[in-house]
Design an enzyme around this catalytic site. Sequence first.
Site, PDB file in Angstrom:
ATOM      1  N   LYS A  69     -16.441 -16.350 -77.498  1.00 53.43           N
ATOM      2  CA  LYS A  69     -17.833 -16.648 -77.158  1.00 53.43           C
ATOM      3  C   LYS A  69     -18.562 -17.197 -78.382  1.00 53.43           C
ATOM      4  O   LYS A  69     -18.344 -16.727 -79.511  1.00 53.43           O
ATOM      5  CB  LYS A  69     -18.500 -15.360 -76.655  1.00 53.43           C
ATOM      6  CG  LYS A  69     -19.924 -15.508 -76.129  1.00 53.43           C
ATOM      7  CD  LYS A  69     -20.410 -14.152 -75.622  1.00 53.43           C
ATOM      8  CE  LYS A  69     -21.806 -14.236 -75.012  1.00 53.43           C
ATOM      9  NZ  LYS A  69     -22.245 -12.917 -74.476  1.00 53.43           N
ATOM     10  N   SER A 147     -24.026 -13.175 -69.902  1.00 50.52           N
ATOM     11  CA  SER A 147     -24.143 -14.374 -70.704  1.00 50.52           C
ATOM     12  C   SER A 147     -22.805 -14.974 -71.113  1.00 50.52           C
ATOM     13  O   SER A 147     -22.742 -16.121 -71.562  1.00 50.52           O
ATOM     14  CB  SER A 147     -24.961 -14.054 -71.970  1.00 50.52           C
ATOM     15  OG  SER A 147     -24.309 -13.076 -72.774  1.00 50.52           O
ATOM     16  N   SER A 171     -23.277  -8.446 -69.650  1.00 53.21           N
ATOM     17  CA  SER A 171     -22.804  -9.807 -69.880  1.00 53.21           C
ATOM     18  C   SER A 171     -21.296  -9.990 -69.883  1.00 53.21           C
ATOM     19  O   SER A 171     -20.805 -11.122 -69.947  1.00 53.21           O
ATOM     20  CB  SER A 171     -23.374 -10.342 -71.198  1.00 53.21           C
ATOM     21  OG  SER A 171     -24.757 -10.574 -71.074  1.00 53.21           O
TER      22      SER A 171
END
Length: 446
Positions: A69, A147, A171
């Site tokens: 990420k 996210s 997330s």
Amino acid sequence: MNDLIATRDHLSPGGSAALAAELERAVSVAASATCSKAFLTLQKDAAKAASGRAGVRALPLAGLPVSVKDLFDVEGEVTAAGSTVLADAKPTSTDSLAVARLRAAGGTVIGRTNMSEFAFSGVGVNPHHGTPANPADPATPRIPGGSSSGAAVSVAAGAAFIGLGSDTGGSIRIPAALCGIVGFKNTARLTPLHGALPLSTTLDTVCAMTRSVRDAVLAHEILADRRVVLARKPLAQQRFAVARTQMLDGLEPAVAQAFDAALATLRDAGARVDEIALDAIHDLGTIQATGGFAAVESYAWHRQLLASRGIGYDPRVRIRIERGAGIKAWEYLDLVQARAAWIARVEAELQGYDAVLSPTVPMVAPPIAQVAPGAERDEAFFRVNAQLLRNTSVVNMLDGCAISIPCHAPGTLPVGLMLWHGALHDDGLLDTALAAEAKLAAARGE
């Protein structure tokens, strides 16, 4: 590295040539239309780099592809957190500790993945880099969840074995549920935040998505540098709670049907399933009325950047960060104390249960078009965001652990079953999830 659970039994023999082929396939998938907008950068020479590492196949990950990420430092790269306001920042000189541990275990980083800007959304929409489409529905572009949006797509599409991400309010579990994979949020203190750009230092958790619970165990062992102890407790000896308060409100029919079927399967396996009120969940709205940890703690980090480059922020993110500017010191301290008291109340009610069972999110993935960037869709975006975070954020406030596993019928849009508990119940929860996953898969004929 501690003694880790074996995972290399899924790899065919063949040494560096087989490893290179596996990585080349992963990179090919990552570069394909299935992963469009999932990766912000892609290491196309990953196969060559990994095949030259002596003894890589003796390591736990054995060269397997890992996606990272855009929240985590990777040596020589810029950590922009899905934004453009940090695009001209200096590249980092070292890996974050999470990335370093994955590399030390033999993992091959194949690229950085897209995300909701600064990790402040459960939807996964990004106005700067576009929104990766959920691989579960090739016909209709649907949200991946956030996210950790790109991380979820990378795993669901088969480009990554582990999708490294973070979970502040859901997330990891939200995109796992919407994309039909596994997302494990460990107790926050077990994994290091070093080298990860913060959203909420109180709630942030470094964790990952995988395609099975077994792989989630391995990923956790690597990231936490600890051995998971699995008791292999039969479902017939387990006792589950189903929280009635809030967690079951307003479920879409597909989610309600899949959740009820999952409960029936576990009961058929001999598990005891009790409904409990867990009324304390109602109090979270009052406890967080001033804005909560994410608002105040993110503002503390972003305030100078907002002053100089605020116009470059996603407006939907900026408005929530700026809410933290109005929170007073005494309100923050009251929040800390109220949370501690709330945790004690909830943990007391969960005594004697192996896990709590809830739908991970109350909906299947809606089309991207409904929540795409644009002021005319802001109302829909914030409504969907609140619904997606509703169940998962309870666990973050509890300082607990949780895992989302698929529970939908074949041929239908993904639905996640969330198993959760309080802090440091991680090993028991993973043990329970292994048993539940196997039983649910058998019920689906897999």
